[in-house]
Structure formats: structure tokens, C-alpha cells
Design a protein around this motif. Structure first.
Motif, mmCIF file in Angstrom:
data_model
loop_
_atom_site.group_PDB
_atom_site.id
_atom_site.type_symbol
_atom_site.label_atom_id
_atom_site.label_comp_id
_atom_site.label_asym_id
_atom_site.label_seq_id
_atom_site.Cartn_x
_atom_site.Cartn_y
_atom_site.Cartn_z
ATOM 1 N N MET A 1 0.858 -1.182 0.000
ATOM 2 C CA MET A 1 0.000 0.000 0.000
ATOM 3 C C MET A 1 0.896 1.234 0.000
ATOM 4 S SD MET A 1 -2.983 1.353 -0.032
ATOM 5 C CE MET A 1 -3.902 -0.171 0.202
ATOM 6 N N LYS A 2 0.878 2.011 -1.110
ATOM 7 C CA LYS A 2 1.722 3.194 -1.241
ATOM 8 C C LYS A 2 0.959 4.442 -0.814
ATOM 9 C CE LYS A 2 5.334 1.122 -3.014
ATOM 10 N NZ LYS A 2 6.617 1.080 -2.309
ATOM 11 N N GLU A 3 1.684 5.354 -0.198
ATOM 12 C CA GLU A 3 1.054 6.579 0.263
ATOM 13 C C GLU A 3 0.709 7.482 -0.911
ATOM 14 O OE1 GLU A 3 4.901 9.394 1.225
ATOM 15 O OE2 GLU A 3 4.318 7.868 2.708
ATOM 16 N N THR A 4 -0.352 8.264 -0.772
ATOM 17 C CA THR A 4 -0.756 9.246 -1.767
ATOM 18 C C THR A 4 -0.336 10.642 -1.334
ATOM 19 O OG1 THR A 4 -2.683 7.891 -2.325
ATOM 20 C CG2 THR A 4 -2.705 10.166 -3.080
ATOM 21 N N VAL A 5 -0.505 10.927 -0.044
ATOM 22 C CA VAL A 5 -0.157 12.245 0.500
ATOM 23 C C VAL A 5 0.829 12.062 1.648
ATOM 24 C CG1 VAL A 5 -1.022 14.345 1.585
ATOM 25 C CG2 VAL A 5 -2.438 13.135 -0.090
ATOM 26 N N PRO A 6 2.085 12.499 1.490
ATOM 27 C CA PRO A 6 3.037 12.408 2.609
ATOM 28 C C PRO A 6 2.649 13.393 3.704
ATOM 29 C CG PRO A 6 4.023 13.575 0.755
ATOM 30 C CD PRO A 6 2.699 13.076 0.280
ATOM 31 N N VAL A 7 2.724 12.943 4.948
ATOM 32 C CA VAL A 7 2.347 13.783 6.081
ATOM 33 C C VAL A 7 3.574 14.319 6.809
ATOM 34 C CG1 VAL A 7 1.177 13.812 8.319
ATOM 35 C CG2 VAL A 7 0.153 12.595 6.387
ATOM 36 N N GLY A 8 4.612 13.500 6.888
ATOM 37 C CA GLY A 8 5.815 13.907 7.598
ATOM 38 C C GLY A 8 6.444 12.716 8.281
ATOM 39 N N ARG A 9 7.208 12.984 9.306
ATOM 40 C CA ARG A 9 7.890 11.920 10.048
ATOM 41 C C ARG A 9 7.584 12.045 11.531
ATOM 42 N NH1 ARG A 9 12.111 9.073 7.592
ATOM 43 N NH2 ARG A 9 12.517 9.702 5.440
ATOM 44 N N PHE A 10 7.517 10.890 12.161
ATOM 45 C CA PHE A 10 7.353 10.854 13.615
ATOM 46 C C PHE A 10 8.224 9.728 14.137
ATOM 47 C CE2 PHE A 10 5.475 9.686 17.660
ATOM 48 C CZ PHE A 10 5.187 10.925 18.207
ATOM 49 N N ALA A 11 9.067 10.044 15.114
ATOM 50 C CA ALA A 11 10.028 9.079 15.662
ATOM 51 C C ALA A 11 10.897 8.495 14.554
ATOM 52 C CB ALA A 11 9.293 7.969 16.409
ATOM 53 N N GLY A 16 2.379 8.564 5.782
ATOM 54 C CA GLY A 16 1.631 9.057 4.633
ATOM 55 C C GLY A 16 0.193 8.578 4.673
ATOM 56 N N LEU A 17 -0.626 9.237 3.888
ATOM 57 C CA LEU A 17 -2.035 8.885 3.779
ATOM 58 C C LEU A 17 -2.325 8.377 2.374
ATOM 59 C CD1 LEU A 17 -3.706 12.021 5.454
ATOM 60 C CD2 LEU A 17 -3.074 9.866 6.556
ATOM 61 N N HIS A 18 -3.071 7.289 2.299
ATOM 62 C CA HIS A 18 -3.613 6.847 1.018
ATOM 63 C C HIS A 18 -4.953 7.539 0.841
ATOM 64 C CE1 HIS A 18 -5.527 3.987 -1.868
ATOM 65 N NE2 HIS A 18 -4.303 3.958 -2.354
ATOM 66 N N TRP A 19 -5.311 7.850 -0.411
ATOM 67 C CA TRP A 19 -6.545 8.612 -0.636
ATOM 68 C C TRP A 19 -7.769 7.925 -0.042
ATOM 69 C CZ3 TRP A 19 -10.495 6.185 -3.088
ATOM 70 C CH2 TRP A 19 -10.187 5.073 -3.873
ATOM 71 N N SER A 20 -7.729 6.589 0.071
ATOM 72 C CA SER A 20 -8.897 5.853 0.568
ATOM 73 C C SER A 20 -9.167 6.090 2.046
ATOM 74 C CB SER A 20 -8.728 4.354 0.305
ATOM 75 O OG SER A 20 -7.617 3.835 1.013
ATOM 76 N N VAL A 21 -8.209 6.714 2.762
ATOM 77 C CA VAL A 21 -8.447 6.996 4.182
ATOM 78 C C VAL A 21 -9.621 7.956 4.346
ATOM 79 C CG1 VAL A 21 -6.981 9.041 4.484
ATOM 80 C CG2 VAL A 21 -7.235 7.420 6.359
ATOM 81 N N LEU A 22 -9.914 8.719 3.293
ATOM 82 C CA LEU A 22 -11.070 9.611 3.334
ATOM 83 C C LEU A 22 -12.359 8.825 3.526
ATOM 84 C CD1 LEU A 22 -10.146 12.086 0.440
ATOM 85 C CD2 LEU A 22 -9.972 12.473 2.899
ATOM 86 N N GLY A 23 -12.359 7.558 3.071
ATOM 87 C CA GLY A 23 -13.552 6.730 3.220
ATOM 88 C C GLY A 23 -13.890 6.475 4.675
ATOM 89 N N ILE A 24 -12.886 6.095 5.469
ATOM 90 C CA ILE A 24 -13.148 5.810 6.885
ATOM 91 C C ILE A 24 -13.464 7.097 7.640
ATOM 92 C CG2 ILE A 24 -10.713 5.932 7.559
ATOM 93 C CD1 ILE A 24 -13.421 3.594 8.993
ATOM 94 N N VAL A 25 -12.817 8.214 7.253
ATOM 95 C CA VAL A 25 -13.109 9.490 7.895
ATOM 96 C C VAL A 25 -14.562 9.892 7.626
ATOM 97 C CG1 VAL A 25 -12.590 11.957 7.891
ATOM 98 C CG2 VAL A 25 -10.725 10.295 7.862
ATOM 99 N N ALA A 26 -14.980 9.763 6.367
ATOM 100 C CA ALA A 26 -16.357 10.132 6.012
ATOM 101 C C ALA A 26 -17.363 9.199 6.673
ATOM 102 C CB ALA A 26 -16.525 10.093 4.491
ATOM 103 N N LEU A 27 -17.033 7.903 6.704
ATOM 104 C CA LEU A 27 -17.958 6.933 7.300
ATOM 105 C C LEU A 27 -18.209 7.232 8.778
ATOM 106 C CD1 LEU A 27 -19.546 4.274 6.885
ATOM 107 C CD2 LEU A 27 -17.481 3.058 7.598
#
Length: 401
Positions: A1-11, A16-27
Motif C-alpha cells: 500500500m503506497k502513500e498518496t499524500v506524505p504527512v511527515g515523520r514521527f520518531a 503518509g495517507l492513502h486517498w482511501s483513508v477519506l472513506g473511513i473518515v467520512a464513514l
């Protein structure tokens, strides 16, 4: 699963976010803010419901991120490199560059995810108690309660002993420790995963036919589990056949390299260069491997900057390059191909370069064993010096399969 939108780094882990994450947010946002909260707590403004639903959705995604970060941090502490974390429709994926070296490490990496979700559920549960005690708005209490329950469900669901769930990894680690064979343990875990996936699909179909369309979610999840478990079984069976093949037996060696201190312009004019290939190991003046550079990175340097730009400046650092050791089993290297530039893996030991494993090396060994395995899209099997002559002005030292 490749990222669509890089968010940054932590630790130190790329997120990154894949575009499909919008589905769970909307749901979650629509389901909670548009239906659940207005039904259970009527009389509030639409804006209040929308804010609570959206906040719950974002915090749920953050909870999934904590779960995956736990995997990534423990993996790194156990010597497994992490390519990054991608959040998507069905949760999150921590992309590991390699496998655990022991059953104990495999167990720790797998178990920490559900443990972190359970810990979040407890913290949120304590937050619910505190919110009630201090008289917080009931919408706040409802959101905290909802998140606590979801994190508890996430922890329990992930402990189901079936690949690719964390419980499947735990099962694999236990079987590996018991039987001493990581690949057979992976096959048995994959069988459990396929069975569980078909169970989810059946339950989803029954839900759709008998009650509501909510069963479609279970069908999608079941299909994902079945397909991923099947892929893991194929990989495990390939590992069984290749367990006795060492990386040193198939790597291309010796390997010509690019000098770290040399400029991009000097590299292109090097009279010793006779072939061009997609990936070059970058070595410093002491013979230590510093990283790797692709032809695309070199060609991306503007022509007027090539004389003042050192190769090391455009190279990928060694900690981000996919590597293997000469004595490693080839079966353990196969899972790393998806994170390798052009499918090439540098073979190093003690900071020194020993060779390169290319997709053609892997394909030849698989053919010798009458096996099939999926190579990553980045693995360029057709890139051979005899097949594709370099254009004038771009010659790089090195040749390997």
C-alpha cells in the motif's frame, strides 16, 4: 500500500495517507455526527454534531496511527528497518523492510500493536470517567466512549490468530518458536487467515441478505484478508524452497561503483564507464558504502549544477537503501524487494560492498526451482546493458545483472 499524500515523520518513521483513508473518515464522521449522536442526544445544533463526528473520525485515524507506530518503533528496536506507515481505508500498514531475525522479535513486533490499542482504550475509558466526574458535555463523553470502544474492538479484532492480522503474526511467532521453521509457521498462519477471511465474507453476505447493507463492509474486509493471506502463503512456500540458497550464491559481484565525492559531471565523463544501469552503489574514499543512486536522480540534476553537485548529495542514504548480508537466506530478502530501488538490493557486510542482487538474479533462481513469485513493479527485469544502449553523455561505471 503506497502513500498518496506524505504527512511527515514521527520518531524517524515516514508517515503518509492513502486517498482511501477519506472513506473511513467520512464513514465515521457522517455515521456518528449525522445519525448516532442526533438519535441518542437530540436537541443539539447540526454544527455541534458535525464537529463531534469529525473530531471522532480524526481521533480514530490518530488511534490507528499510534497502533502502527508501535509496530514500527518496536521493529526498528529489533533490527528491522521501516520504510514508512500508510493509513488507508481499512486501517493502517507499517511497511517493514525485511523480517524479524528471531521468533521472539517477531512476537514483540506483532503483539505491540494490539497492546497499544488496548492501552488507548483504557486511557480513553479513564477519560470518560473523568469527563463524567467533572461534568463535561454529554457529547464529549459520547465521543470519548465511542473511541474507547473502537480501540478495544481494534485490539481484540487484531488478536484473531489469522494472517495478515497481528494475531496471525503472533501465531506465526509461536509456531516458529515451537517448530523452529519460520516458513512453515507462515504457511499455517496464512491458512488460518484464509479461513477467517472466508468466514468474514460469509457473515457479510448473510448480514446483507438478512438485515442491512452494513455487511458489505465485512465482505470487503474478508476479501482483503483472503487475498493478503493467499499472497503470504505463496511467499512462505517460496521461502521453503529457497531457504537453503544464500544471497552470496546469487548476487552479482564484483560491482563497479560511483565515488561519493565525485561530481555528477565527472561521473558522466569517467573514461572507465562502459555500461549504464539503473542503480549504482555509492562508495567513499575509504571503501565504505554510503548509499545508492539511481539514474533518474542523476539525470534530474540541472546541467549547470552537475559540476558542483557531488554524487553523494543526490544519493539515497544507506539507512534508506534496501540491503542484505552475504550469508542471509535469499528467502528472507524476497520480502524486501518492494522497498528496493528498481528491485536492486545491495549486499553489504561491515560497511563494505560485496555485490548486488538484481531482479534477474531472483528470476533465474525462481526458474531453477520451478517457482513463481511476484516481483515489485519497480523491479526492472528488462534493464540490461546489451538491450538498451545509453544515450551520449550519460555513462556511469558499473555493470551487474
Amino acid at each position: 500500500m503506497k502513500e498518496t499524500v506524505p504527512v511527515g515523520r514521527f520518531a524517524g518513521v515516514r508517515i503518509g495517507l492513502h486517498w482511501s483513508v477519506l472513506g473511513i473518515v467520512a464513514l465515521v464522521a457522517v455515521g456518528l455526527g449525522g445519525f448516532v449522536l442526533p438519535t441518542e442526544m437530540p436537541g443539539r445544533s447540526p454544527i455541534a454534531y458535525a464537529v463531534c463526528g469529525t473530531a471522532a473520525a480524526v481521533l480514530l485515524v490518530c488511534s490507528v496511527l499510534v497502533h502502527e507506530l508501535a509496530h514500527a518503533v518496536v521493529a526498528r528496536r529489533n533490527g528491522v528497518a521501516v520504510a514508512g506507515i500508510t493509513l488507508w481505508l481499512l486501517g493502517g500498514v507499517a511497511r517493514l523492510r525485511g523480517e524479524a531475525r528471531s521468533a521472539g522479535a517477531d512476537f514483540r513486533i506483532a503483539a505491540v500493536g494490539p497492546a497499544s490499542s488496548a492501552a488507548l482504550a483504557l486511557v480513553l475509558g479513564a477519560g470518560v470517567v473523568a469527563a463524567i466526574r467533572f461534568g463535561a458535555d454529554e457529547l464529549v463523553v459520547a465521543v470519548l466512549s465511542y473511541l474507547a470502544v473502537l480501540n478495544a474492538v481494534l485490539a481484540v479484532f487484531n488478536l484473531v490468530p489469522a494472517a495478515p492480522l497481528d494475531g496471525g503474526r503472533v501465531l506465526r511467532a509461536v509456531l516458529w518458536a515451537w517448530r523452529g521453521d519460520r516458513f512453515r509457521a507462515a504457511v499455517w498462519s496464512a491458512w488460518a487467515g484464509r479461513g477467517f477471511g472466508f468466514l468474514l465474507i460469509t457473515a457479510g453476505v448473510v448480514e446483507v441478505l438478512m438485515r442491512s447493507a452494513a455487511g458489505v463492509w465485512w465482505v470487503l474486509l474478508g476479501l482483503f484478508v483472503v487475498n493478503t493471506a493467499a499472497a503470504e502463503e505463496r511467499q512462505a512456500r517460496t521461502g521453503l524452497a529457497l531457504a537453503g540458497v544464500a544471497v552470496a550464491d546469487v548476487m552479482s559481484s564484483p560491482v563497479e561503483t560511483a565515488a561519493a565525492e565525485q561530481s555528477v559531471a565527472q561521473s558522466s565523463r569517467d573514461p572507465a564507464a562502459s555500461h549504464r544501469h539503473p542503480v549504482l552503489p555509492v562508495v567513499d574514499s575509504r571503501g565504505q558504502v554510503r548509499g545508492a543512486v539511481t539514474l533518474d536522480r542523476l539525470r534530474a540534476v540541472p546541467e549547470h549544477e552537475r559540476a558542483t553537485t557531488a554524487v553523494i548529495q543526490v544519493a539515497e542514504p544507506l539507512e534508506e537503501v534496501t540491503t542484505a548480508e552475504p550469508g542471509e537466506s535469499l528467502a528472507l530478502v524476497l520480502p524486501r524487494l518492494s522497498g528496493a530501488a528498481r528491485g536492486r538490493v545491495l549486499v553489504c557486510a561491515g560497511g563494505r560492498l560485496h555485490g548486488i542482487v538484481a531482479p534477474s538474479d531472483i528470476a533465474r533462481v525462481l526458474a531453477d526451482h520451478s517457482l513463481t513469485a511476484s516481483l515489485p513493479a519497480s523491479a526492472d527485469l528488462s534493464w540490461e546493458p546489451d538491450h538498451r544502449p545509453p544515450p551520449p553523455g550519460w555513462w556511469y561505471p558499473g555493470q551487474h545483472r
